[in-house]
Design an enzyme around this catalytic site. Structure first.
Site, PDB file in Angstrom:
ATOM      1  N   TYR A  27       0.874  -1.180   0.000  1.00  0.00           N
ATOM      2  CA  TYR A  27       0.000   0.000   0.000  1.00  0.00           C
ATOM      3  C   TYR A  27       0.913   1.232   0.000  1.00  0.00           C
ATOM      4  O   TYR A  27       0.869   2.088   0.863  1.00  0.00           O
ATOM      5  CB  TYR A  27      -0.956  -0.004   1.199  1.00  0.00           C
ATOM      6  CG  TYR A  27      -2.265   0.675   0.860  1.00  0.00           C
ATOM      7  CD1 TYR A  27      -3.157   0.085  -0.037  1.00  0.00           C
ATOM      8  CD2 TYR A  27      -2.602   1.911   1.397  1.00  0.00           C
ATOM      9  CE1 TYR A  27      -4.345   0.707  -0.377  1.00  0.00           C
ATOM     10  CE2 TYR A  27      -3.786   2.546   1.066  1.00  0.00           C
ATOM     11  CZ  TYR A  27      -4.653   1.939   0.187  1.00  0.00           C
ATOM     12  OH  TYR A  27      -5.834   2.548  -0.158  1.00  0.00           O
TER      13      TYR A  27
ATOM     14  N   HIS B 130       3.327   4.467  -0.667  1.00  0.00           N
ATOM     15  CA  HIS B 130       3.159   5.920  -0.781  1.00  0.00           C
ATOM     16  C   HIS B 130       4.529   6.536  -1.039  1.00  0.00           C
ATOM     17  O   HIS B 130       5.539   5.807  -1.103  1.00  0.00           O
ATOM     18  CB  HIS B 130       2.503   6.487   0.484  1.00  0.00           C
ATOM     19  CG  HIS B 130       3.162   6.058   1.758  1.00  0.00           C
ATOM     20  ND1 HIS B 130       4.439   6.439   2.104  1.00  0.00           N
ATOM     21  CD2 HIS B 130       2.739   5.240   2.766  1.00  0.00           C
ATOM     22  CE1 HIS B 130       4.767   5.921   3.258  1.00  0.00           C
ATOM     23  NE2 HIS B 130       3.754   5.162   3.692  1.00  0.00           N
TER      24      HIS B 130
ATOM     25  N   HIS C 183       7.613   5.322   0.954  1.00  0.00           N
ATOM     26  CA  HIS C 183       8.249   4.083   0.471  1.00  0.00           C
ATOM     27  C   HIS C 183       9.092   4.368  -0.782  1.00  0.00           C
ATOM     28  O   HIS C 183      10.201   3.858  -0.926  1.00  0.00           O
ATOM     29  CB  HIS C 183       7.189   3.045   0.086  1.00  0.00           C
ATOM     30  CG  HIS C 183       6.320   2.565   1.219  1.00  0.00           C
ATOM     31  ND1 HIS C 183       4.976   2.854   1.301  1.00  0.00           N
ATOM     32  CD2 HIS C 183       6.601   1.797   2.296  1.00  0.00           C
ATOM     33  CE1 HIS C 183       4.465   2.280   2.380  1.00  0.00           C
ATOM     34  NE2 HIS C 183       5.426   1.630   3.005  1.00  0.00           N
TER      35      HIS C 183
ATOM     36  N   ASP D 232       9.931   4.840  11.176  1.00  0.00           N
ATOM     37  CA  ASP D 232       9.891   3.761  12.160  1.00  0.00           C
ATOM     38  C   ASP D 232      11.277   3.710  12.820  1.00  0.00           C
ATOM     39  O   ASP D 232      12.052   2.791  12.592  1.00  0.00           O
ATOM     40  CB  ASP D 232       9.549   2.441  11.471  1.00  0.00           C
ATOM     41  CG  ASP D 232       8.192   2.499  10.800  1.00  0.00           C
ATOM     42  OD1 ASP D 232       7.201   2.137  11.427  1.00  0.00           O
ATOM     43  OD2 ASP D 232       8.115   2.969   9.640  1.00  0.00           O
TER      44      ASP D 232
ATOM     45  N   MET E 222       3.710  10.453   6.226  1.00  0.00           N
ATOM     46  CA  MET E 222       3.000   9.507   5.350  1.00  0.00           C
ATOM     47  C   MET E 222       2.997   8.128   5.986  1.00  0.00           C
ATOM     48  O   MET E 222       3.990   7.686   6.559  1.00  0.00           O
ATOM     49  CB  MET E 222       3.667   9.442   3.994  1.00  0.00           C
ATOM     50  CG  MET E 222       3.435  10.691   3.196  1.00  0.00           C
ATOM     51  SD  MET E 222       3.917  10.443   1.499  1.00  0.00           S
ATOM     52  CE  MET E 222       3.416  12.018   0.825  1.00  0.00           C
TER      53      MET E 222
ATOM     54  N   SER F 210       0.766   4.115   5.461  1.00  0.00           N
ATOM     55  CA  SER F 210      -0.324   3.346   4.846  1.00  0.00           C
ATOM     56  C   SER F 210      -1.561   3.409   5.738  1.00  0.00           C
ATOM     57  O   SER F 210      -2.687   3.366   5.266  1.00  0.00           O
ATOM     58  CB  SER F 210       0.097   1.879   4.661  1.00  0.00           C
ATOM     59  OG  SER F 210       1.340   1.822   3.989  1.00  0.00           O
ATOM     60  N   ARG F 211      -1.331   3.529   7.050  1.00  0.00           N
ATOM     61  CA  ARG F 211      -2.460   3.537   7.996  1.00  0.00           C
ATOM     62  C   ARG F 211      -3.243   4.859   7.972  1.00  0.00           C
ATOM     63  O   ARG F 211      -4.347   4.916   8.522  1.00  0.00           O
ATOM     64  CB  ARG F 211      -1.966   3.248   9.416  1.00  0.00           C
ATOM     65  CG  ARG F 211      -1.519   1.805   9.599  1.00  0.00           C
ATOM     66  CD  ARG F 211      -1.267   1.466  11.061  1.00  0.00           C
ATOM     67  NE  ARG F 211      -1.086   0.048  11.262  1.00  0.00           N
ATOM     68  CZ  ARG F 211       0.108  -0.569  11.387  1.00  0.00           C
ATOM     69  NH1 ARG F 211       1.214   0.124  11.344  1.00  0.00           N
ATOM     70  NH2 ARG F 211       0.159  -1.883  11.566  1.00  0.00           N
TER      71      ARG F 211
HETATM   72  P1  AMP Z   1       5.881  -0.347   6.039  1.00  0.00           P
HETATM   73  O1  AMP Z   1       5.319  -0.661   4.690  1.00  0.00           O
HETATM   74  O2  AMP Z   1       5.017   0.546   6.878  1.00  0.00           O
HETATM   75  O3  AMP Z   1       6.355  -1.579   6.776  1.00  0.00           O
HETATM   76  O4  AMP Z   1       7.195   0.508   5.782  1.00  0.00           O
HETATM   77  C1  AMP Z   1       8.223   0.036   4.962  1.00  0.00           C
HETATM   78  C2  AMP Z   1       9.390   0.974   5.051  1.00  0.00           C
HETATM   79  O5  AMP Z   1       8.985   2.281   4.648  1.00  0.00           O
HETATM   80  C3  AMP Z   1       9.941   1.125   6.474  1.00  0.00           C
HETATM   81  O6  AMP Z   1      11.355   1.169   6.434  1.00  0.00           O
HETATM   82  C4  AMP Z   1       9.357   2.434   6.912  1.00  0.00           C
HETATM   83  O7  AMP Z   1      10.115   3.096   7.909  1.00  0.00           O
HETATM   84  C5  AMP Z   1       9.371   3.214   5.622  1.00  0.00           C
HETATM   85  N1  AMP Z   1       8.409   4.324   5.677  1.00  0.00           N
HETATM   86  C6  AMP Z   1       7.078   4.249   5.960  1.00  0.00           C
HETATM   87  N2  AMP Z   1       6.526   5.479   5.966  1.00  0.00           N
HETATM   88  C7  AMP Z   1       7.534   6.349   5.696  1.00  0.00           C
HETATM   89  C8  AMP Z   1       7.616   7.777   5.564  1.00  0.00           C
HETATM   90  N3  AMP Z   1       6.561   8.558   5.724  1.00  0.00           N
HETATM   91  N4  AMP Z   1       8.809   8.316   5.270  1.00  0.00           N
HETATM   92  C9  AMP Z   1       9.912   7.526   5.104  1.00  0.00           C
HETATM   93  N5  AMP Z   1       9.903   6.189   5.213  1.00  0.00           N
HETATM   94  C10 AMP Z   1       8.734   5.609   5.494  1.00  0.00           C
END
Ligand code: AMP
Length: 284
Positions: A35, A37, A40, A153, A187, A189-190
């Protein structure tokens, strides 16, 4: 049109990695739960500065979700994600099923001693064990030279760095800055769970961090006061429930009382039923 390989099995992903390494490529890996954005995508763009074969994974990892969390509801749109990663120049997308990753009778976990006892680990006690385990497995499957994680994160990023150091993974971990919406909300996904009204309340996370930064820059050193100001600001918005607001050492995550050097301010807040996190480094 750029070609992308969509890979579902561990065996195929490992053989892709072996071939790529055999050609002398530098494999850069961006693990995600999909999902996608712009946050990512920024990790992918950062990754391509350091290597030539960009591999992205999309895997909603069940072992990092606790009971009652949003594993089943987590947003998904694989078709759209494939288009997005293809445009970023990703050569392979690894998107396995949970049964491919964990099989049956799964037994082996990676658990860190101290870092998970802070921040998100307190209300999500199995979360970082799930994260470290899946990332270790993905590293053995994708065989990257470099992996990119977001500072959004923050605790996850330092858990992974620690694991890589402790277990001697020969992988360079890159941390990439938080990407925000134009109004400042980080940003995520949630964010798609939020109603328009809740989205306005969710802005209070970023506003409270900005306010803390202003306070610290104007000489406030007392972490208790900074946390209280953030708490008051967030609580003034309806539908917000604070999980934690912390000012801590950016490497150990131990709480800091008096701010004399750069510290991490991190927070987790539920807006309605959606749990959001954000953080910022505060420099006196
Ligand atoms: P997730 O899909 O939420 O598991 O995130 C995958 C990767 O994208 C992780 O390394 C997150 O820290 C990074 N990520 C998620 N949101 C952001 C954001 N707004 N800015 C930078 N990195 C992000």
């Amino acid at each position: 049109m750029r070609v992308i390989e969509i890979i579902h099995t561990i065996a195929k992903m490992q053989s892709y990695a072996d071939q790529s390494r055999g050609k002398g490529n530098i494999i850069v890996f961006v693990p995600t739960m999909g999902y996608l954005h712009a946050g990512h995508l920024s990790l992918m763009q950062e990754g391509l500065k350091h290597g030539d074969d960009l591999v992205v994974s999309i895997f909603i990892n069940p072992t990092q979700f606790g009971p009652g969390e949003d594993l089943d509801a987590y947003p998904r749109d694989l078709e759209r994600d494939i288009e997005l990663v293809r445009k970023e120049g990703t050569k392979a997308l690894f998107t396995p099923e949970a049964k491919e990753i964990y099989g049956s009778h799964y037994q082996t976990y990676v658990a860190l001693d101290k870092l998970p006892d802070h921040l998100c680990g307190i209300s999500r006690p199995i979360h970082f064990r799930g994260v470290a385990t899946v990332v270790a497995k993905l590293f053995n499957i994708v065989k990257p030279h470099i992996a990119v994680f977001g500072q959004k994160d923050y605790q996850q990023l330092i858990v992974i760095r620690q694991m890589v150091k402790d277990l001697n993974f020969d992988i360079n971990i890159i941390g990439a800055p938080i990407v925000r919406e134009p109004d400042g909300i980080a940003m995520s996904s949630r964010n798609s769970y939020l109603t328009p009204r809740q989205r306005i309340c969710a802005l209070s996370l970023y506003e409270s961090l900005l306010n803390a930064r202003r306070l610290v820059e104007s000489g406030e050193k007392d972490a208790v006061k900074i946390i209280a100001a953030a708490s008051d600001l967030i609580k003034s918005h309806p539908e917000t429930t604070i999980d934690y607001i912390a000012v801590c050492d950016s490497e150990t995550l131990d709480e800091v009382q008096i701010i004399e050097q750069p510290v991490l301010m991190a927070l987790a807040v539920k807006v309605g039923t959606t749990r959001l996190i954000d953080n910022m480094i505060l420099k006196p």
